[in-house]
Design a protein around this motif. Structure first.
Motif, PDB file in Angstrom:
ATOM      1  N   TRP A 281      73.436  10.612  83.919  1.00 47.64           N
ATOM      2  CA  TRP A 281      73.910  11.809  82.841  1.00 47.64           C
ATOM      3  C   TRP A 281      73.296  11.690  81.377  1.00 47.64           C
ATOM      4  O   TRP A 281      73.509  12.334  80.592  1.00 47.64           O
ATOM      5  CB  TRP A 281      75.218  11.750  82.981  1.00 47.64           C
ATOM      6  CG  TRP A 281      76.201  10.660  82.889  1.00 47.64           C
ATOM      7  CD1 TRP A 281      76.597   9.674  83.881  1.00 47.64           C
ATOM      8  CD2 TRP A 281      76.572   9.882  81.886  1.00 47.64           C
ATOM      9  NE1 TRP A 281      77.234   8.681  83.521  1.00 47.64           N
ATOM     10  CE2 TRP A 281      76.947   8.697  82.109  1.00 47.64           C
ATOM     11  CE3 TRP A 281      76.288  10.193  80.354  1.00 47.64           C
ATOM     12  CZ2 TRP A 281      77.597   7.879  81.096  1.00 47.64           C
ATOM     13  CZ3 TRP A 281      76.574   9.431  79.427  1.00 47.64           C
ATOM     14  CH2 TRP A 281      77.479   8.030  79.777  1.00 47.64           C
TER      15      TRP A 281
ATOM     16  N   GLY B 163      69.877   4.555  86.851  1.00 48.10           N
ATOM     17  CA  GLY B 163      71.571   4.418  86.853  1.00 48.10           C
ATOM     18  C   GLY B 163      71.741   2.888  86.436  1.00 48.10           C
ATOM     19  O   GLY B 163      70.999   2.290  85.871  1.00 48.10           O
ATOM     20  N   SER B 164      73.234   2.939  86.797  1.00 44.21           N
ATOM     21  CA  SER B 164      73.664   1.328  86.631  1.00 44.21           C
ATOM     22  C   SER B 164      73.106   0.439  87.544  1.00 44.21           C
ATOM     23  O   SER B 164      72.857   0.943  88.828  1.00 44.21           O
ATOM     24  CB  SER B 164      75.243   1.405  86.887  1.00 44.21           C
ATOM     25  OG  SER B 164      75.636   1.839  88.076  1.00 44.21           O
TER      26      SER B 164
ATOM     27  N   THR C 252      69.330  10.427  89.541  1.00 44.61           N
ATOM     28  CA  THR C 252      69.231  10.275  87.951  1.00 44.61           C
ATOM     29  C   THR C 252      70.667  10.334  87.396  1.00 44.61           C
ATOM     30  O   THR C 252      71.553  10.760  88.131  1.00 44.61           O
ATOM     31  CB  THR C 252      68.541  11.450  87.407  1.00 44.61           C
ATOM     32  OG1 THR C 252      68.957  12.799  87.833  1.00 44.61           O
ATOM     33  CG2 THR C 252      66.920  11.453  87.839  1.00 44.61           C
TER      34      THR C 252
ATOM     35  N   GLU D  55      77.166  -4.571  79.962  1.00 40.06           N
ATOM     36  CA  GLU D  55      76.650  -3.253  79.186  1.00 40.06           C
ATOM     37  C   GLU D  55      77.969  -2.469  78.890  1.00 40.06           C
ATOM     38  O   GLU D  55      78.391  -1.917  79.992  1.00 40.06           O
ATOM     39  CB  GLU D  55      75.452  -2.559  80.204  1.00 40.06           C
ATOM     40  CG  GLU D  55      75.083  -1.241  79.440  1.00 40.06           C
ATOM     41  CD  GLU D  55      74.222  -0.473  80.660  1.00 40.06           C
ATOM     42  OE1 GLU D  55      74.630  -0.209  81.414  1.00 40.06           O
ATOM     43  OE2 GLU D  55      73.272  -0.047  80.322  1.00 40.06           O
TER      44      GLU D  55
ATOM     45  N   CYS E 113      70.401   3.224  77.876  1.00 41.26           N
ATOM     46  CA  CYS E 113      70.173   1.888  78.404  1.00 41.26           C
ATOM     47  C   CYS E 113      69.452   0.918  77.494  1.00 41.26           C
ATOM     48  O   CYS E 113      69.817  -0.203  77.732  1.00 41.26           O
ATOM     49  CB  CYS E 113      69.319   2.235  79.695  1.00 41.26           C
ATOM     50  SG  CYS E 113      67.809   3.292  79.473  1.00 41.26           S
TER      51      CYS E 113
ATOM     52  N   GLU F   2      65.568   1.819  87.789  1.00 44.91           N
ATOM     53  CA  GLU F   2      65.606   1.857  86.061  1.00 44.91           C
ATOM     54  C   GLU F   2      67.102   1.640  85.791  1.00 44.91           C
ATOM     55  O   GLU F   2      67.813   2.647  85.819  1.00 44.91           O
ATOM     56  CB  GLU F   2      64.808   3.172  85.611  1.00 44.91           C
ATOM     57  CG  GLU F   2      63.534   3.413  85.953  1.00 44.91           C
ATOM     58  CD  GLU F   2      62.603   2.509  85.000  1.00 44.91           C
ATOM     59  OE1 GLU F   2      62.984   1.826  84.067  1.00 44.91           O
ATOM     60  OE2 GLU F   2      61.543   2.314  85.488  1.00 44.91           O
ATOM     61  N   LEU F   3      67.144   0.477  85.537  1.00 45.04           N
ATOM     62  CA  LEU F   3      68.770   0.051  85.641  1.00 45.04           C
ATOM     63  C   LEU F   3      69.218  -0.267  84.048  1.00 45.04           C
ATOM     64  O   LEU F   3      68.827   0.106  83.140  1.00 45.04           O
ATOM     65  CB  LEU F   3      69.196  -1.101  86.412  1.00 45.04           C
ATOM     66  CG  LEU F   3      68.443  -0.822  87.959  1.00 45.04           C
ATOM     67  CD1 LEU F   3      68.846  -2.119  88.687  1.00 45.04           C
ATOM     68  CD2 LEU F   3      69.023   0.397  88.787  1.00 45.04           C
TER      69      LEU F   3
ATOM     70  N   LYS G 242      68.563  14.435  93.071  1.00 43.60           N
ATOM     71  CA  LYS G 242      69.928  14.101  93.250  1.00 43.60           C
ATOM     72  C   LYS G 242      70.387  13.922  91.461  1.00 43.60           C
ATOM     73  O   LYS G 242      70.281  12.877  91.275  1.00 43.60           O
ATOM     74  CB  LYS G 242      70.345  13.386  94.305  1.00 43.60           C
ATOM     75  CG  LYS G 242      71.742  13.515  94.823  1.00 43.60           C
ATOM     76  CD  LYS G 242      72.875  13.592  93.863  1.00 43.60           C
ATOM     77  CE  LYS G 242      73.349  12.102  93.291  1.00 43.60           C
ATOM     78  NZ  LYS G 242      74.390  12.508  92.190  1.00 43.60           N
TER      79      LYS G 242
HETATM   80  P1  NAD Z   1      75.547   5.564  88.009  1.00 42.97           P
HETATM   81  O1  NAD Z   1      74.809   4.280  88.469  1.00 42.97           O
HETATM   82  O2  NAD Z   1      76.865   5.811  87.973  1.00 42.97           O
HETATM   83  O3  NAD Z   1      74.833   6.800  88.528  1.00 42.97           O
HETATM   84  C1  NAD Z   1      73.252   7.021  88.605  1.00 42.97           C
HETATM   85  C2  NAD Z   1      73.245   8.310  89.948  1.00 42.97           C
HETATM   86  O4  NAD Z   1      73.426   7.562  91.129  1.00 42.97           O
HETATM   87  C3  NAD Z   1      73.884   9.496  89.626  1.00 42.97           C
HETATM   88  O5  NAD Z   1      73.413  10.581  90.316  1.00 42.97           O
HETATM   89  C4  NAD Z   1      75.115   9.339  90.762  1.00 42.97           C
HETATM   90  O6  NAD Z   1      75.738  10.302  91.199  1.00 42.97           O
HETATM   91  C5  NAD Z   1      74.315   8.422  91.878  1.00 42.97           C
HETATM   92  N1  NAD Z   1      75.078   7.599  92.715  1.00 42.97           N
HETATM   93  C6  NAD Z   1      76.257   7.075  92.530  1.00 42.97           C
HETATM   94  N2  NAD Z   1      76.656   6.146  93.797  1.00 42.97           N
HETATM   95  C7  NAD Z   1      75.737   6.468  94.498  1.00 42.97           C
HETATM   96  C8  NAD Z   1      75.517   5.724  95.722  1.00 42.97           C
HETATM   97  N3  NAD Z   1      76.375   5.107  96.150  1.00 42.97           N
HETATM   98  N4  NAD Z   1      74.079   6.233  96.414  1.00 42.97           N
HETATM   99  C9  NAD Z   1      73.365   6.739  95.695  1.00 42.97           C
HETATM  100  N5  NAD Z   1      73.443   7.382  94.423  1.00 42.97           N
HETATM  101  C10 NAD Z   1      74.729   7.177  94.109  1.00 42.97           C
HETATM  102  O7  NAD Z   1      74.814   5.558  86.478  1.00 42.97           O
HETATM  103  P2  NAD Z   1      75.319   6.420  85.265  1.00 42.97           P
HETATM  104  O8  NAD Z   1      76.767   6.258  84.989  1.00 42.97           O
HETATM  105  O9  NAD Z   1      75.144   8.053  86.059  1.00 42.97           O
HETATM  106  O10 NAD Z   1      74.294   6.267  84.235  1.00 42.97           O
HETATM  107  C11 NAD Z   1      74.363   5.250  83.334  1.00 42.97           C
HETATM  108  C12 NAD Z   1      73.802   3.749  83.601  1.00 42.97           C
HETATM  109  O11 NAD Z   1      72.173   4.126  83.710  1.00 42.97           O
HETATM  110  C13 NAD Z   1      73.725   2.838  82.862  1.00 42.97           C
HETATM  111  O12 NAD Z   1      73.792   1.595  83.240  1.00 42.97           O
HETATM  112  C14 NAD Z   1      72.268   2.855  82.083  1.00 42.97           C
HETATM  113  O13 NAD Z   1      72.062   1.662  81.525  1.00 42.97           O
HETATM  114  C15 NAD Z   1      71.381   3.379  83.172  1.00 42.97           C
HETATM  115  N6  NAD Z   1      70.125   3.941  82.868  1.00 42.97           N
HETATM  116  C16 NAD Z   1      69.015   3.305  82.831  1.00 42.97           C
HETATM  117  C17 NAD Z   1      67.923   3.715  82.375  1.00 42.97           C
HETATM  118  C18 NAD Z   1      66.688   3.031  82.351  1.00 42.97           C
HETATM  119  O14 NAD Z   1      65.553   3.761  82.334  1.00 42.97           O
HETATM  120  N7  NAD Z   1      66.532   1.738  82.762  1.00 42.97           N
HETATM  121  C19 NAD Z   1      67.905   5.123  81.837  1.00 42.97           C
HETATM  122  C20 NAD Z   1      68.997   5.799  81.540  1.00 42.97           C
HETATM  123  C21 NAD Z   1      70.245   5.281  82.082  1.00 42.97           C
END
Ligand code: NAD
Length: 467
Positions: A145, A222-223, A143, A372, A278, A244-245, A169
């Motif tokens: 932040w 995440g991203s 998930t 984004e 997001c 969910e990106l 995680k």
């Molecule tokens: P991120 O992708 O940097 O990190 C998300 C999670 O992935 C964190 O827990 C991180 O520690 C983990 N992570 C990082 N590297 C990894 C790897 N190599 N393998 C597995 N896990 C790994 O995203 P962020 O900066 O925490 O969140 C912001 C992003 O999340 C934005 O792009 C936003 O649009 C997206 N988001 C999407 C939704 C949705 O529902 N579509 C909701 C909230 C946030």
């Protein structure tokens, strides 16, 4: 200072190597706590606990699972003020927004979900066969932040209700909210091993989670950049995947739109949580002939978003979550100016308390309209006719959210042409349990509602003799 441990097999434990990570507040850069930095060994222990718990947990009657979920929610509600404080401190979001959206909305959504699941059928009979909904097994939940409570609970609760065991995680940037979730699980009395919390770096733990033979599903928020790598690795090991990106959603104003409604909704999504949402509607598509009027109204309305200390109840926007967020926003403002967009409002931020920024004269192919930014930056893009508005809205690698404002029939017709998972039509309000997820690079699968719950089951057809 607090030292937060991992939660594995019903016990709080140190990381196998004893390492910790500092959690830094975006408000004043103070270290709020140290959290355990999990290792591969800890992943092994958590997976073993989750796998062992599966055998019993999947057969626990559904009613008992619902009762445990209610107790879990009760604990969170009893600790609302403390959890909100934790979120404000580690995320920086304004307290009123944190209360209403980051906490209350998500809790209400889960309470509604428990009602929605009343009478849920795990076995449905058809001519010649029964369709059985089995748990997928051990589910890794990764998930972000930006919504530190909701992004966790909307994964783990449906997963547990369907009889899965979970390894969470959370983001290293907001892990203290995740600790409240572990406390709520513990207090509710879930059996050992069905929920495990591993705080630590995704870059180190990611591969262990996506390749482990005893993890059956990876659900990631995440991203898009990280998500595509996580999905590729998980799919190589044939795990069930939901993603969910990111997003770059469009808000389309048609002639005849209620401009107050449209602009309030659009600005709310761009400004609240400092634009770190997001589904923020960061591209505003406006008929050419209405551009001037819309710009004037935006200038009046944007003044309503006060940026300041997030515990101040008069403030709508706190600081952005990190220096890297600040740098990213600065960088995109420079790019936008370089690309020829005009700053209608705002400037390059001087510090973490980022004020809203509105670019106008934006072309949809500019980087500021395609990428984004994840900050409070709105791009105003004008269009000639409705066909062009639809094609501009769809001209994005993302497809997460959107909005259309105009005469109801026309707005609905336009909404139906958009390639995106959610579209608001002449409304600003959000209902609970509306399935949420993306087209294109915004993701795979859905969260929320029955559709979200069904992501956590495998379908098994039991073929019976015909009468
Ligand atoms: P991120 O992708 O940097 O990190 C998300 C999670 O992935 C964190 O827990 C991180 O520690 C983990 N992570 C990082 N590297 C990894 C790897 N190599 N393998 C597995 N896990 C790994 O995203 P962020 O900066 O925490 O969140 C912001 C992003 O999340 C934005 O792009 C936003 O649009 C997206 N988001 C999407 C939704 C949705 O529902 N579509 C909701 C909230 C946030």
């Amino acid at each position: 200072m607090n030292k937060e441990k991992l939660y594995i097999d019903g016990d709080y434990v140190d990381s196998a190597k004893g390492r910790t990570i500092a959690v830094v507040s975006p408000i004043n850069q103070e270290i709020l706590a140290q959290v355990a930095d999990a290792t591969k060994k800890d992943v092994e222990l958590a997976v073993l606990a989750a796998k062992n718990s599966q055998r019993v947990w999947k057969n626990v009657p559904f009613l008992e699972k619902i009762q445990l979920a209610s107790k879990f929610l009760d604990y969170l509600k009893e600790h609302r003020d403390e959890i909100v404080k934790t979120m404000v401190e580690e995320l920086g979001s304004a307290i009123t927004f944190t209360e209403s959206t980051q906490f209350d909305f998500y809790i209400r959504e889960l309470e509604d979900l428990l009602e929605l699941l009343d009478g849920f059928e795990f076995i449905e009979s058809f001519r010649g066969y029964d369709m059985v909904k089995d748990p997928v097994g051990v589910v890794a939940c990764i998930t972000p932040w930006n919504y530190p409570l909701g992004q966790i609970t909307k994964k783990i609760l449906p997963a547990l209700l369907m009889g899965n065991s979970v390894i969470l995680k959370p983001s290293t940037q907001t892990p203290l909210t995740a600790h409240w979730v572990a406390k709520a699980i513990d207090a509710a009395g879930y059996p050992r091993g069905v929920f495990n919390l591993l705080t630590g770096k995704g870059s180190r733990l990611g591969d262990c989670l996506t390749t482990h033979p005893d993890i059956n599903m990876v659900t990631f928020t995440g991203s898009t950049e990280v998500g595509t790598k996580v999905a590729a690795s998980a799919m190589t090991h044939m795990k069930r995947v939901t993603m969910e990106l990111g997003g770059k959603s469009a808000s389309i104003i048609l002639e005849g739109a209620d401009l107050d409604l449209a602009l309030d909704k659009t600005l709310d999504t761009v400004c609240y949580n400092s634009g770190q949402t997001c589904s923020a509607l960061t591209r505003l598509l406006v008929p050419e002939k209405m551009k001037h009027q819309v710009e004037q109204m935006l200038l009046e309305k944007v003044e309503n978003y006060k940026v300041g200390h997030p515990f101040n109840r008069d403030v709508q926007m706190g600081p952005v979550q990190s220096f890297s967020q600040l740098e990213k926003i600065r960088n995109y403002i420079a790019i936008g100016l370089d690309e020829g967009a005009k700053l209608l409002y705002g400037e390059s931020p001087k510090d973490m308390k980022v004020k809203p920024v509105i670019f106008t004269n934006v072309k949809n192919n500019m980087k500021i309209a395609q990428d984004e930014i994840f900050g409070p930056v709105l791009c105003v893009i004008s269009y000639r006719d409705t066909d062009e508005a639809i094609s501009l809205a769809n001209d994005s690698e993302y497809g997460l959210s959107g909005a259309v404002f105009g005469e109801q029939e026309e707005a609905t017709a336009v909404a139906r042409e958009l390639k995106t998972g959610n579209i608001f039509v002449n409304t600003a309000s959000k209902t609970t349990n509306v399935p949420f997820g993306g087209f294109k690079y915004s993701g795979v699968g859905r969260e929320n509602g029955i559709e979200g719950v069904l992501e956590f089951v495998e379908l098994k057809a039991l073929i019976n003799p015909l009468d």
